[in-house]
Write an enzyme that holds these catalytic residues in place. Structure first.
Site, PDB file in Angstrom:
ATOM      1  N   GLN B 128      -6.097   3.995  -0.191  1.00  0.00           N
ATOM      2  CA  GLN B 128      -5.602   5.240  -0.777  1.00  0.00           C
ATOM      3  C   GLN B 128      -4.258   5.634  -0.162  1.00  0.00           C
ATOM      4  O   GLN B 128      -4.163   5.810   1.045  1.00  0.00           O
ATOM      5  CB  GLN B 128      -6.629   6.339  -0.525  1.00  0.00           C
ATOM      6  N   GLY B 129      -3.238   5.759  -1.003  1.00  0.00           N
ATOM      7  CA  GLY B 129      -1.924   6.188  -0.527  1.00  0.00           C
ATOM      8  C   GLY B 129      -1.633   7.597  -1.016  1.00  0.00           C
ATOM      9  O   GLY B 129      -0.849   7.787  -1.952  1.00  0.00           O
ATOM     10  N   SER B 131      -1.834  10.869   1.478  1.00  0.00           N
ATOM     11  CA  SER B 131      -1.180  11.645   2.539  1.00  0.00           C
ATOM     12  C   SER B 131       0.137  11.003   2.967  1.00  0.00           C
ATOM     13  O   SER B 131       0.306   9.787   2.897  1.00  0.00           O
ATOM     14  CB  SER B 131      -2.090  11.742   3.762  1.00  0.00           C
ATOM     15  N   SER B 163      -6.875   4.121   5.170  1.00  0.00           N
ATOM     16  CA  SER B 163      -7.936   3.252   5.674  1.00  0.00           C
ATOM     17  C   SER B 163      -7.939   1.939   4.910  1.00  0.00           C
ATOM     18  O   SER B 163      -7.632   1.921   3.720  1.00  0.00           O
ATOM     19  CB  SER B 163      -9.300   3.928   5.514  1.00  0.00           C
ATOM     20  N   GLU B 246     -15.664  12.828  -2.586  1.00  0.00           N
ATOM     21  CA  GLU B 246     -15.747  12.602  -1.152  1.00  0.00           C
ATOM     22  C   GLU B 246     -16.601  13.662  -0.459  1.00  0.00           C
ATOM     23  O   GLU B 246     -17.177  13.429   0.576  1.00  0.00           O
ATOM     24  CB  GLU B 246     -14.329  12.603  -0.576  1.00  0.00           C
TER      25      GLU B 246
END
Lengths: 359, 389
Positions: B128-129, B131, B163, B246
């Site tokens: 996941q890109g 932040s 991550s 989430e």
């Protein structure tokens, strides 16, 4: 699995909320507090005897040395609660009751806690619920709201609530629960912190039972803890509602104080406490499990006490006044926290349960 | 107010248990937690087994290749797999819980056919890109720029807290496609191939010593316009469709594990004499209440989600998940603080699992929305307080 309230349960809760809004709303609460204050002042001034508002139990008892010990139970309202099925909620339909279970009882007690309804609701409900072995009522009239029943706790402090109003007292002894007449033992009035819950200090030993209640002491104490927790939960919702209402309308620095994160986070924390306690209380009502009941009592006590404090804080100076409703919630929360399993007792019992193999 | 499971739900549980009993003994040994390629292989191997057995994409819609089971069945799956000691979703997390559901909801038929099956089969890892160094809690402040050039976007910027970046095939990337528009209105969602020229991954070491996440640097990376999911500049809405996943049932397995840990803690305290301390006992007793209630709170939220789904909703938990996350993240930290009390001097020994868990528990009040942001969400969206400042 569907943990949510059924439609019938929602309707029951709504009905109780409407009944209490009509018969014991914030103004009636205020009047009851003022009435208890006046009665207390008169009694302290040496004027004994008749009550000041509504019907009173005949012959309010005094024992030991002076001080106020007048009753606060509104007998007419008590009978209306009886007629609405508050006390006979779990009595089987065949015996003239409503025939519902603990989950439903928890919902109506939650509403009672929300409204800060005074009186020994838990003991009277339990006296009505648990009949003797022969099917006879443990306390005649409890189910209909004609009798007011209080209780002594097995190992708790010898403080008993609503002694002056009570027609009977439940006395857990060993495995069983007896029913005794109040007034036969020495009971000294206490200047109680909660204006609507008079307390007596029972110092002359326990009254002898004259009848038997059908429940064992274990069941009685567990159900009393759960129903007390339910009232704490209702109180926690109410103080959240009061805090949010105030935060939305009270303006400082040109905006509602609820627009400030410092205030928002207090309110959010209150919701987290109430929702967590609700999950624990409802689960204990469904399972009837001993450890879950301890968890319910512990978390509901925490929610009621801490939410009342945060509500007080959100109200600022007004929160510290006699006029604001919040102090009544805090005082009642302290009282209930001391009843039917204190935090120490609940935590020790929950710790011990960690060592037992899981069922 | 019913906690009993239906016959159908119990049947699902029984079938799952039987399958777990058969498949778990045959699993290879767990990989070294510091060996990312080995972890990827292990996690993908588990996903393939789930796929072959019909347990892949339980919460995905049927037309995306999922099973479309009820929220209650998802709960049972997470409870039973944890109780049986099965692997967790691991490197499959972003693909199965974020990027996949987003593509399923917003992707074109071609995009769904291209990306979803490899996620379900355990063949491709997503990261996941979102932040950036200057866009954390304030995600809409992101600045990674994507400039249209023919059939491609040219992307430059940097992402952080990513991550599984080192072993990922794809990255769900939020980029700014219109720097002039109001900040929520100039963002697009792209699928970035991690092997594209100009992508550099630099692992970040956590305070626990492990490399759990990374920084990703993007230097004029060309991404085909065909990799954009949803319309240009509509990426914020596309992302929000699935972001609350989430905070929903993601912690079910962990709560089951925490309840087990609590019993182990009590047992250890009894053995080493710490149990005689009433302060410690009461602390463990309170945690028992806490995790009992958290489990019931999950069941409450799942019941709410199931109800919403029956009425035509998505079944995705709403902001109610924030209440759970606030309480759980704090309780988890309390649990491992209590563990340190039980361990005594062992609390300073990194070879003790509970010491390592104590360190990693510190991330729980930060990751997936800090506790402060969760409080804001609760205050504004659940309590209706005015927008904060």
């Amino acid at each position: 699995m569907d943990f949510r309230l059924s439609d019938d349960q929602e309707a029951l809760r709504r009905g109780m909320r409407e009944l209490l809004a009509a018969r014991f709303g914030p103004e009636a609460l205020r009047a009851a507090v003022d009435g208890a204050e006046t009665a207390g002042a008169e009694a302290a001034g040496g004027v004994a005897g008749e009550g000041t508002a509504g019907e009173r139990a005949p012959g309010a008892r005094t024992a030991g040395g002076g001080g106020p010990c007048r009753g606060v139970v509104d007998r007419r309202l008590w009978r209306e609660l009886g007629e609405a099925g508050f006390f006979a909620l779990r009595v089987p339909e065949a015996a003239g009751g409503v025939g519902l279970g603990l989950p439903e009882a928890v919902l109506v007690f939650e509403e009672a806690g929300r409204a800060l309804l005074p009186g020994p609701l838990v003991a009277t409900h339990l006296a009505a619920t648990h009949r003797g072995g022969d099917g006879a009522e443990a306390v005649p009239g409890a189910a209909e709201g004609r009798a007011v029943v209080t209780a002594l706790e097995p190992d708790g402090a010898p403080l008993v609530e609503h002694w002056a109003d009570a027609d009977a007292v439940l006395v857990p002894e060993g495995e069983g629960v007896g029913v005794a007449a109040p007034g036969v033992v020495r009971a000294l009035p206490v200047r109680a912190v909660d204006p609507l819950t008079p307390l007596h200090w029972v110092s002359g030993g326990r009254p002898a039972a004259v009848a038997a209640c059908g429940a064992g002491a274990g069941v009685l104490c567990r159900e009393a803890a759960l129903l007390t927790a339910a009232q704490q939960l209702g109180s926690a919702w109410r103080t959240l509602e009061l805090a949010v209402g105030h935060a939305r309308t009270r303006e400082q620095f040109g905006r509602p104080v609820g627009a400030f994160q410092a205030v928002q986070h207090l309110c959010a924390g209150m919701l987290v406490r109430a929702e967590t306690a609700r999950a624990a209380v409802y689960a204990a009502a469904v399972t009837g499990d001993e450890a879950e009941t301890c968890a319910a009592k512990l978390l509901a006590d925490e929610a009621a006490g801490a939410n009342a404090r945060d509500c007080l804080q959100v109200h600022g100076g007004m929160g510290f006044t006699w006029e604001a409703e919040v102090h009544l919630h805090l005082k009642r929360a302290w009282l209930r926290g001391s009843q039917w399993r204190t935090a120490v007792a609940a935590e020790e019992q929950l710790a011990e349960a960690l060592l037992s193999p899981r069922l | 107010m019913e906690l009993a499971y239906t016959a159908e739900e119990e049947e699902f549980r029984a079938g799952l248990r039987a399958w777990l009993a058969e498949v778990l003994p045959a699993l290879p040994p767990r990989p070294d937690p510091l060996d990312w390629p080995a972890r990827r292989a292990y996690d993908m191997g588990w996903q393939r087994r789930l796929y072959d057995a019909g347990y892949a994409g339980l919460n995905w819609p049927k037309d995306a290749g999922g099973q479309d089971v009820t929220p209650t069945q998802q709960l049972i799956f997470l409870e039973e797999t944890e109780a049986a000691g099965a692997p967790y979703v691991g490197a499959g997390f972003v693909g199965l819980l974020h990027a996949g559901p987003t593509i399923a909801a917003e992707g074109s038929p071609e995009q769904r056919a291209r990306w979803l099956p490899p996620i379900l089969r355990g063949e491709q890892v997503w990261c996941q890109g979102f932040s950036e160094p200057d866009a954390g809690s304030d995600l809409a402040a992101l600045r990674t720029r994507a400039v249209r050039d023919g059939d491609s976007y040219v992307v430059s910027g940097s992402k952080i807290w990513t991550s599984h970046a080192e072993v990922a095939d794809w990255c769900e990337l939020l980029v700014r496609t219109d720097p002039e528009a109001p900040r929520h209105a100039g963002i697009s969602w792209l699928a970035l191939p991690m092997d594209a020229p100009g992508v550099t991954v630099r692992p970040l070491r956590t305070l626990a010593g492990s490399r759990e996440f990374a920084e990703v640097f993007l230097d004029e990376v060309r991404v085909p316009v065909a990799n954009r999911v949803g319309a240009e500049n509509d990426g914020w809405r596309v992302t929000m469709v699935t972001l609350s996943f989430e905070r929903g049932t993601a912690f079910v397995g962990e709560v089951v594990a925490c309840r087990r840990t609590l019993r182990l803690l009590a047992g250890r305290a009894k053995e080493n004499g710490r149990w005689d301390d009433p302060v410690l006992r009461r602390r463990l007793g309170r945690l028992h209440a806490e995790f009992t209630a958290l489990w019931r709170l999950i069941q409450w939220n799942v019941s709410e989600a199931a109800h919403a789904r029956r009425r035509g909703g998505s079944g995705v938990p709403g902001p109610g998940g924030s209440v759970f996350k606030l309480r759980y993240s704090h309780a988890r930290q309390e649990l491992y603080d209590a563990a340190a009390d039980v361990l005594g001097p062992g609390a300073l020994d990194l070879d003790e699992e509970w010491t390592r868990e104590r360190l990693s528990s510190l991330s729980y009040t930060i990751a997936a929305g800090t506790s402060q942001i969760q409080h804001n969400i609760v205050a504004e969206r659940l309590l209706g307080l005015p927008k904060g400042r």
